[in-house]
Design an enzyme around this catalytic site. Structure first.
Site, PDB file in Angstrom:
ATOM      1  N   ARG A 127     -17.450 -48.055 -47.133  1.00 41.50           N
ATOM      2  CA  ARG A 127     -16.533 -47.468 -48.101  1.00 41.50           C
ATOM      3  C   ARG A 127     -17.289 -46.438 -48.932  1.00 41.50           C
ATOM      4  O   ARG A 127     -18.504 -46.454 -49.024  1.00 41.50           O
ATOM      5  CB  ARG A 127     -15.860 -48.527 -48.952  1.00 41.50           C
ATOM      6  CG  ARG A 127     -16.755 -49.339 -49.849  1.00 41.50           C
ATOM      7  CD  ARG A 127     -16.011 -50.550 -50.420  1.00 41.50           C
ATOM      8  NE  ARG A 127     -14.959 -50.177 -51.333  1.00 41.50           N
ATOM      9  CZ  ARG A 127     -13.684 -50.577 -51.214  1.00 41.50           C
ATOM     10  NH1 ARG A 127     -13.313 -51.338 -50.208  1.00 41.50           N
ATOM     11  NH2 ARG A 127     -12.807 -50.222 -52.095  1.00 41.50           N
TER      12      ARG A 127
ATOM     13  N   GLU B 149      -1.993 -50.570 -49.590  1.00 38.87           N
ATOM     14  CA  GLU B 149      -1.125 -51.514 -50.269  1.00 38.87           C
ATOM     15  C   GLU B 149      -0.544 -50.766 -51.474  1.00 38.87           C
ATOM     16  O   GLU B 149      -1.297 -50.183 -52.257  1.00 38.87           O
ATOM     17  CB  GLU B 149      -1.922 -52.733 -50.747  1.00 38.87           C
ATOM     18  CG  GLU B 149      -1.010 -53.747 -51.400  1.00 38.87           C
ATOM     19  CD  GLU B 149      -1.725 -54.990 -51.927  1.00 38.87           C
ATOM     20  OE1 GLU B 149      -2.935 -55.146 -51.709  1.00 38.87           O
ATOM     21  OE2 GLU B 149      -1.024 -55.794 -52.574  1.00 38.87           O
TER      22      GLU B 149
ATOM     23  N   LYS C 107      -8.883 -50.386 -57.414  1.00 34.97           N
ATOM     24  CA  LYS C 107      -7.534 -50.260 -57.974  1.00 34.97           C
ATOM     25  C   LYS C 107      -7.331 -51.191 -59.161  1.00 34.97           C
ATOM     26  O   LYS C 107      -6.602 -50.858 -60.091  1.00 34.97           O
ATOM     27  CB  LYS C 107      -6.482 -50.511 -56.891  1.00 34.97           C
ATOM     28  CG  LYS C 107      -6.208 -49.266 -56.072  1.00 34.97           C
ATOM     29  CD  LYS C 107      -4.990 -49.428 -55.199  1.00 34.97           C
ATOM     30  CE  LYS C 107      -5.353 -50.121 -53.925  1.00 34.97           C
ATOM     31  NZ  LYS C 107      -4.253 -50.166 -52.960  1.00 34.97           N
TER      32      LYS C 107
END
Ligand code: ATP
Ligand code: MG
Length: 559
Positions: free
Chosen positions: A264, A38, A274
């Protein structure tokens, strides 16, 4: 020099095993993966894991990997991030060829599929407020309750949805929801939102839309449109998989991708979110997204980390189905591994102490040969200047040395790397008693670093000649956070006040004035350093990539 990682054996893990099986069973003719960022921030080292996995599998199995921007939220997305992401994926060493896509390329198709769900009685327009919807969603242990708008007719739903698209309603007035099961044990299946009203301009579609699809509604269908075979994502999407599959089951999609989740990457002393990284930049805790302390690819590049080190690191940590945290020392180990082989050696004095060689003729200098890389003769030699005035490292001298200190001290002899043996004869101090200069003598018979009578010295020091050394600023970096597991919810409390130490007045051998940004060199006995990109013209600044000391090897050996 060959890239270190091209020689490594092909990795094996549960995802590659699935891919291999699928090919062997003829379920796919070729493999198509995608990396779907994104564009709401810069890529970090966690993304590197996903990039290496997706592009790596495509390479290893002769398939292809798409770069797809998951640009469904215009409020947080910016062109700057799109550009940075493309630059960083390329820098890591991967190429999407002509396969650059955007979820926004599919907005019209996604809209049609939303109408398809309405027409088949599987979606409805809900007028409840966010709070009302939340109140009826239920909990992990209690079922949700149906919306009072759940049983609207197809005609009414179509009409309202078209008017949502036409811009008749303000933000938040209505949403489109899938009609699945408000009592489902999986909260993602309790009539998830497919579209919301958002009067906001989109970086690519401009003002064409005022309704935007949810991540869940866009993601799997985008995969299907692109004929992705394996949609690899992190574990937090495991609970979304039934919804991912529900859309594929209930829409006339052109292909059937399979979602597979993996753990992850988490690193000690690091936050990979982020949201937090954005805040660090906005609140000025760091000097931008490419601050060398940031775990972003842009920061790591500016710091001098070679892309091969990131690829090797990702291979080293492997792929698992359970989340865990990797010691940041392991990442540093991967960096040292590549730089030890690649980086040329130079001499740099970070905290200079002046040395005068009393028996060296005044006004004269000479040149000595120095190896560019002691393990790699092919990288050649360079000439370095020697003269009457030199600089050595302040730490390499002690006036009253303890037992185990073998470096320079009054009356003691040491070797200057590639130069001569010198002996300290006198210590010069300023009015405050601080040592400001050493008066030494050298033995002309030890040129190149060995004594003809075979006498030994216990230390070899790095040094530079005052006559031609260049001045520079050197920035030393320490972890951004003081704790191995910094709290993302309250990260400011865990910020390390000493994450940056700036040394001014460092003296470097002149070859370093030509150092290229982005390519780390070894400052002998100090570590790996890389010229900074942001310094004004004529001003030399170096960033420490990583120190020489390998703490990880010690930890691993004792474990
Ligand atoms: P954040 O949660 O920090 O906002 P994100 O995961 O939402 O990050 P995306 O741009 O959606 O960021 O990520 C793109 C891809 O990278 C996704 O497939 C995501 O699963 C993967 N990814 C993100 N963070 C990590 C990580 N720490 N380790 C491995 N993969 C990751
Ligand atoms: Mg995401």
């Amino acid at each position: 020099m060959a890239e270190a990682d091209t020689l490594a054996p092909e990795a094996r893990d549960f995802i590659r095993d699935i891919v291999r099986d699928d090919l062997a069973a003829g379920r796919h003719k070729s493999i198509v993966t995608r990396f779907p960022p994104e564009p709401n921030g810069y890529l970090h080292i966690g993304h590197a894991k996903s990039i290496c996995l997706n592009f790596g599998i495509a390479q290893e199995f002769g398939g292809r990997c798409h770069l797809r921007f998951d640009d469904t939220n215009p409020v947080k997305e910016e062109q700057e991030y799109i550009d940075a992401i493309e630059r960083d994926v390329r820098w890591l060493g991967f190429d999407w060829g002509r396969h650059l896509y955007h979820a926004s390329d599919y907005f019209e198709q996604l809209y049609d599929w939303a109408e398809h769900l309405i027409r088949t009685g599987k979606a409805y327009v809900d007028d409840q407020s966010q709070e009302e919807m939340r109140a009826r969603r239920g909990t992990l242990t209690e079922p949700g309750r149906n919306s009072p708008f759940r049983d609207r007719s197809v005609e009414e739903n179509l009409d309202l949805f078209r008017r949502m698209r036409a811009g008749e309603f303000p933000n938040g007035a209505r949403v489109l929801r899938a009609k699945i099961d408000m009592a489902s044990g999986n909260i993602n299946l309790r009539d998830p939102v497919l579209y919301r009203i958002l009067h906001a301009s989109h970086p690519r579609t401009g003002d064409a839309w005022c309704i935007y699809p949810s991540y869940d509604f866009a993601h799997g269908q985008s995969d299907a449109i692109e004929h992705i075979t394996h949609s690899l994502c992190t574990l937090e999407f495991e609970d979304h998989r039934p919804l991912y599959d529900w859309f594929l089951d209930n829409l006339p999609v052109p292909s059937r991708p399979r979602q597979i989740e993996f753990a992850r990457l988490n690193l000690t002393y690091t936050i990979l979110s982020k949201r937090v990284l954005t805040q660090l930049v906005r609140d000025g805790h760091v000097d931008g997204w490419d601050d060398p302390r940031m775990p972003t690819l842009a920061g790591l590049r500016r710091r001098g980390v070679p892309p091969a080190a990131l690829r090797n690191f990702v291979r080293m940590i492997g792929l698992a189905k359970a989340n865990s945290t990797v010691d940041v020392g392991m990442f540093e180990h991967a960096i040292r591994d590549v730089l030890n082989a690649q980086a040329v050696r130079r001499m740099a004095v970070l905290r200079p102490l002046k040395v005068t060689i009393e028996n060296y003729p005044e006004g004269e200098t000479e040149e000595l040969d120095a190896l560019n890389h002691p393990d790699n003769p092919a990288s050649g030699t360079r000439r370095i200047r020697f003269g009457r005035e030199l600089f050595i490292e302040r730490d390499d001298f002690m006036e009253n040395p303890p037992k185990k200190f073998f470096r320079l001290a009054p009356g003691r002899e040491v070797r200057l790397r590639y130069g001569y043996f010198i002996t300290c004869r006198e210590v010069v101090k300023d009015a405050a008693g601080a040592v400001v200069e050493l008066r030494c003598t050298y033995d002309p018979a030890t040129r190149g670093g060995n004594a003809p009578d075979d006498r030994k010295v216990k230390a070899t020091l790095h040094w530079v000649a005052a006559a031609n050394a260049v001045k520079a600023e050197v920035r030393l970096y320490n972890p951004l956070f003081t704790r191995p597991d910094p709290d993302a919810a309250n990260f400011a409390a865990d910020l390390n006040p000493d994450s940056l130490e700036v040394l001014r007045g460092c003296r470097l051998e002149p070859a370093l004035a030509q150092a290229e940004p982005g390519i780390a060199v070894q400052f002998e006995r100090q570590g790996y350093f890389c010229r900074d990109t942001s310094a004004p013209d004529g001003h030399l600044v170096f960033n420490r990539t990583v120190g020489l000391r390998d703490t990880w090897a010690k930890v691993a050996a004792s474990g």
